[in-house]
Design a protein around this motif. Structure first.
Motif, PDB file in Angstrom:
ATOM      1  N   VAL A 176       0.880  -1.171   0.000  1.00  0.00           N
ATOM      2  CA  VAL A 176       0.000   0.000   0.000  1.00  0.00           C
ATOM      3  C   VAL A 176       0.913   1.215   0.000  1.00  0.00           C
ATOM      4  CG1 VAL A 176      -1.818   1.263   1.193  1.00  0.00           C
ATOM      5  CG2 VAL A 176      -1.806  -1.247   1.238  1.00  0.00           C
ATOM      6  N   ASP A 177       0.888   1.943  -1.105  1.00  0.00           N
ATOM      7  CA  ASP A 177       1.769   3.103  -1.275  1.00  0.00           C
ATOM      8  C   ASP A 177       0.963   4.362  -0.996  1.00  0.00           C
ATOM      9  OD1 ASP A 177       3.575   5.074  -2.132  1.00  0.00           O
ATOM     10  OD2 ASP A 177       4.301   3.837  -3.782  1.00  0.00           O
ATOM     11  N   ILE A 178       1.341   5.095   0.052  1.00  0.00           N
ATOM     12  CA  ILE A 178       0.632   6.331   0.391  1.00  0.00           C
ATOM     13  C   ILE A 178       1.484   7.565   0.076  1.00  0.00           C
ATOM     14  CG2 ILE A 178      -0.573   5.064   2.201  1.00  0.00           C
ATOM     15  CD1 ILE A 178       0.838   6.800   4.271  1.00  0.00           C
ATOM     16  N   VAL A 179       2.591   7.364  -0.589  1.00  0.00           N
ATOM     17  CA  VAL A 179       3.537   8.445  -0.884  1.00  0.00           C
ATOM     18  C   VAL A 179       2.953   9.388  -1.931  1.00  0.00           C
ATOM     19  CG1 VAL A 179       5.840   8.955  -1.802  1.00  0.00           C
ATOM     20  CG2 VAL A 179       5.497   7.002  -0.254  1.00  0.00           C
ATOM     21  N   HIS A 216      -3.681   8.682   0.334  1.00  0.00           N
ATOM     22  CA  HIS A 216      -2.930   9.847  -0.144  1.00  0.00           C
ATOM     23  C   HIS A 216      -3.491  11.174   0.357  1.00  0.00           C
ATOM     24  CE1 HIS A 216      -1.991   6.915  -3.476  1.00  0.00           C
ATOM     25  NE2 HIS A 216      -0.786   7.296  -3.096  1.00  0.00           N
ATOM     26  N   ASN A 217      -4.788  11.239   0.568  1.00  0.00           N
ATOM     27  CA  ASN A 217      -5.434  12.508   0.893  1.00  0.00           C
ATOM     28  C   ASN A 217      -5.748  12.674   2.373  1.00  0.00           C
ATOM     29  OD1 ASN A 217      -7.207  11.860  -2.108  1.00  0.00           O
ATOM     30  ND2 ASN A 217      -5.421  13.161  -1.944  1.00  0.00           N
ATOM     31  N   VAL A 218      -5.137  11.841   3.208  1.00  0.00           N
ATOM     32  CA  VAL A 218      -5.298  11.960   4.655  1.00  0.00           C
ATOM     33  C   VAL A 218      -4.104  12.738   5.186  1.00  0.00           C
ATOM     34  CG1 VAL A 218      -5.559  10.706   6.831  1.00  0.00           C
ATOM     35  CG2 VAL A 218      -6.490   9.730   4.712  1.00  0.00           C
ATOM     36  N   SER A 219      -4.368  13.752   5.994  1.00  0.00           N
ATOM     37  CA  SER A 219      -3.255  14.566   6.480  1.00  0.00           C
ATOM     38  C   SER A 219      -2.324  13.744   7.360  1.00  0.00           C
ATOM     39  CB  SER A 219      -3.771  15.788   7.254  1.00  0.00           C
ATOM     40  OG  SER A 219      -4.071  15.455   8.588  1.00  0.00           O
ATOM     41  N   ALA A 220      -1.057  14.091   7.324  1.00  0.00           N
ATOM     42  CA  ALA A 220      -0.060  13.392   8.136  1.00  0.00           C
ATOM     43  C   ALA A 220      -0.404  13.503   9.619  1.00  0.00           C
ATOM     44  CB  ALA A 220       1.334  13.964   7.862  1.00  0.00           C
ATOM     45  N   ALA A 221      -0.931  14.655  10.034  1.00  0.00           N
ATOM     46  CA  ALA A 221      -1.309  14.832  11.437  1.00  0.00           C
ATOM     47  C   ALA A 221      -2.403  13.838  11.830  1.00  0.00           C
ATOM     48  CB  ALA A 221      -1.775  16.261  11.676  1.00  0.00           C
ATOM     49  N   THR A 222      -3.348  13.613  10.936  1.00  0.00           N
ATOM     50  CA  THR A 222      -4.412  12.644  11.207  1.00  0.00           C
ATOM     51  C   THR A 222      -3.838  11.233  11.265  1.00  0.00           C
ATOM     52  OG1 THR A 222      -6.076  14.054  10.158  1.00  0.00           O
ATOM     53  CG2 THR A 222      -6.604  11.711  10.351  1.00  0.00           C
ATOM     54  N   LEU A 223      -2.976  10.878  10.315  1.00  0.00           N
ATOM     55  CA  LEU A 223      -2.377   9.541  10.309  1.00  0.00           C
ATOM     56  C   LEU A 223      -1.520   9.286  11.551  1.00  0.00           C
ATOM     57  CD1 LEU A 223      -1.355   9.145   6.565  1.00  0.00           C
ATOM     58  CD2 LEU A 223      -3.178   7.928   7.775  1.00  0.00           C
ATOM     59  N   ASN A 224      -0.920  10.330  12.090  1.00  0.00           N
ATOM     60  CA  ASN A 224      -0.060  10.179  13.271  1.00  0.00           C
ATOM     61  C   ASN A 224      -0.841  10.006  14.567  1.00  0.00           C
ATOM     62  OD1 ASN A 224       2.499  10.189  12.095  1.00  0.00           O
ATOM     63  ND2 ASN A 224       2.508  12.412  11.953  1.00  0.00           N
ATOM     64  N   LYS A 225      -2.141  10.281  14.550  1.00  0.00           N
ATOM     65  CA  LYS A 225      -2.974  10.127  15.751  1.00  0.00           C
ATOM     66  C   LYS A 225      -3.633   8.753  15.711  1.00  0.00           C
ATOM     67  CE  LYS A 225      -3.839  15.036  16.276  1.00  0.00           C
ATOM     68  NZ  LYS A 225      -4.840  16.100  16.185  1.00  0.00           N
ATOM     69  N   LEU A 226      -2.889   7.744  16.089  1.00  0.00           N
ATOM     70  CA  LEU A 226      -3.347   6.367  15.957  1.00  0.00           C
ATOM     71  C   LEU A 226      -4.611   6.073  16.756  1.00  0.00           C
ATOM     72  CD1 LEU A 226       0.094   4.525  16.010  1.00  0.00           C
ATOM     73  CD2 LEU A 226      -1.276   5.223  14.042  1.00  0.00           C
ATOM     74  N   GLY A 227      -4.855   6.795  17.810  1.00  0.00           N
ATOM     75  CA  GLY A 227      -6.042   6.566  18.636  1.00  0.00           C
ATOM     76  C   GLY A 227      -7.283   7.267  18.118  1.00  0.00           C
ATOM     77  N   HIS A 228      -7.152   8.051  17.068  1.00  0.00           N
ATOM     78  CA  HIS A 228      -8.294   8.805  16.532  1.00  0.00           C
ATOM     79  C   HIS A 228      -8.730   8.224  15.187  1.00  0.00           C
ATOM     80  CE1 HIS A 228      -6.601  11.689  19.404  1.00  0.00           C
ATOM     81  NE2 HIS A 228      -7.833  12.179  19.466  1.00  0.00           N
ATOM     82  N   ALA A 229     -10.001   8.368  14.912  1.00  0.00           N
ATOM     83  CA  ALA A 229     -10.536   7.891  13.633  1.00  0.00           C
ATOM     84  C   ALA A 229     -10.065   8.789  12.496  1.00  0.00           C
ATOM     85  CB  ALA A 229     -12.058   7.889  13.684  1.00  0.00           C
ATOM     86  N   ASP A 260     -12.947  10.000   3.614  1.00  0.00           N
ATOM     87  CA  ASP A 260     -13.032   8.798   2.800  1.00  0.00           C
ATOM     88  C   ASP A 260     -11.700   8.564   2.103  1.00  0.00           C
ATOM     89  OD1 ASP A 260     -15.695   8.588   3.540  1.00  0.00           O
ATOM     90  OD2 ASP A 260     -16.427   9.602   1.749  1.00  0.00           O
ATOM     91  N   ILE A 261     -11.484   7.329   1.681  1.00  0.00           N
ATOM     92  CA  ILE A 261     -10.217   6.947   1.072  1.00  0.00           C
ATOM     93  C   ILE A 261     -10.459   6.496  -0.363  1.00  0.00           C
ATOM     94  CG2 ILE A 261      -8.188   5.458   1.262  1.00  0.00           C
ATOM     95  CD1 ILE A 261      -8.648   7.391   3.671  1.00  0.00           C
ATOM     96  N   LEU A 262      -9.716   7.081  -1.286  1.00  0.00           N
ATOM     97  CA  LEU A 262      -9.746   6.669  -2.681  1.00  0.00           C
ATOM     98  C   LEU A 262      -8.623   5.658  -2.884  1.00  0.00           C
ATOM     99  CD1 LEU A 262     -10.281  10.191  -4.276  1.00  0.00           C
ATOM    100  CD2 LEU A 262     -12.006   8.440  -3.776  1.00  0.00           C
ATOM    101  N   VAL A 263      -8.974   4.482  -3.393  1.00  0.00           N
ATOM    102  CA  VAL A 263      -8.044   3.366  -3.529  1.00  0.00           C
ATOM    103  C   VAL A 263      -7.879   3.048  -5.013  1.00  0.00           C
ATOM    104  CG1 VAL A 263      -7.660   0.938  -2.941  1.00  0.00           C
ATOM    105  CG2 VAL A 263      -8.784   2.449  -1.299  1.00  0.00           C
ATOM    106  N   GLU A 307      -3.175  11.691  -6.099  1.00  0.00           N
ATOM    107  CA  GLU A 307      -1.981  12.255  -5.462  1.00  0.00           C
ATOM    108  C   GLU A 307      -1.922  13.769  -5.668  1.00  0.00           C
ATOM    109  OE1 GLU A 307       1.478  10.038  -6.808  1.00  0.00           O
ATOM    110  OE2 GLU A 307       0.530   8.134  -6.262  1.00  0.00           O
ATOM    111  N   ALA A 308      -2.387  14.251  -6.813  1.00  0.00           N
ATOM    112  CA  ALA A 308      -2.334  15.688  -7.105  1.00  0.00           C
ATOM    113  C   ALA A 308      -3.309  16.498  -6.261  1.00  0.00           C
ATOM    114  CB  ALA A 308      -2.585  15.926  -8.593  1.00  0.00           C
ATOM    115  N   ILE A 309      -4.304  15.853  -5.654  1.00  0.00           N
ATOM    116  CA  ILE A 309      -5.234  16.556  -4.762  1.00  0.00           C
ATOM    117  C   ILE A 309      -4.547  16.952  -3.458  1.00  0.00           C
ATOM    118  CG2 ILE A 309      -7.333  16.277  -3.355  1.00  0.00           C
ATOM    119  CD1 ILE A 309      -8.400  14.442  -5.611  1.00  0.00           C
ATOM    120  N   THR A 310      -3.567  16.169  -3.036  1.00  0.00           N
ATOM    121  CA  THR A 310      -2.940  16.374  -1.726  1.00  0.00           C
ATOM    122  C   THR A 310      -2.388  17.782  -1.521  1.00  0.00           C
ATOM    123  OG1 THR A 310      -2.509  14.029  -1.525  1.00  0.00           O
ATOM    124  CG2 THR A 310      -1.191  15.484  -0.135  1.00  0.00           C
TER     125      THR A 310
END
Length: 151
Positions: free
Chosen positions: A26-29, A67-80, A84-87, A122-125
């Motif tokens: 799963v590439d999120i870069v 790709h479109n989830v903020s890094a701050a959100t991804l770093n908060k493992l205890g938070h939802a 939505d995620i585009l795959v 990726e260009a939306i980010t």
């Protein structure tokens, strides 16, 4: 899940390639422009997701997601994750497994097509990054939400 700065993308893929047999990557870069996170510098392959698939070959399925989830959100493992995620990816079974895994985390994920769809995703980010740092927007950590219009 590959989550590295784009500058380390290909070197990391080369280093981990022997360990990926029988696995889904799963590439999120996102290939953000050097020194400007509000812009992308798409690689010759079209996107980081496509570049990963080309580098790893067809034997290792690459799925672009988160790709479109903020890094701050991804770093908060205890938070939802509040968006939505585009795959995307070239192997349907791999995409279905990633979507099912994300849905176990109470996240809505959608099949957004083949790996070439990552060019748009990726260009939306950088647009979201621009919104998130804007003083004109009354929130931060914006993401994408897919919803039906009210009729």
């Amino acid at each position: 899940i590959l989550a590295v700065p784009y500058a380390a993308h290909n070197a990391t893929l080369e280093a981990i390639k022997p360990e990926l047999n029988g696995k889904i990557l799963v590439d999120i870069v996102v290939p953000l422009a050097d020194g400007d996170p509000k812009a992308v510098a798409m690689p010759e392959a079209g996107s980081a997701t496509e570049e990963a698939q080309a580098l790893l070959g067809d034997e290792i399925p690459v799925v672009g997601a988160l790709h479109n989830v903020s890094a701050a959100t991804l770093n908060k493992l205890g938070h939802a994750i509040n968006c939505d995620i585009l795959v995307c990816g070239n192997q349907l079974d791999a995409k279905k497994k990633v979507i099912a895994t994300l849905q176990q985390l109470d996240i809505q994920a959608y099949n957004a097509g083949l790996a070439e769809s990552a060019r748009c995703i990726e260009a939306i980010t950088p647009i979201l990054i621009r919104l998130n740092i804007s003083k004109d927007v009354p929130f931060s950590h914006a993401g994408i939400r897919i919803w039906a219009p009210h009729h």
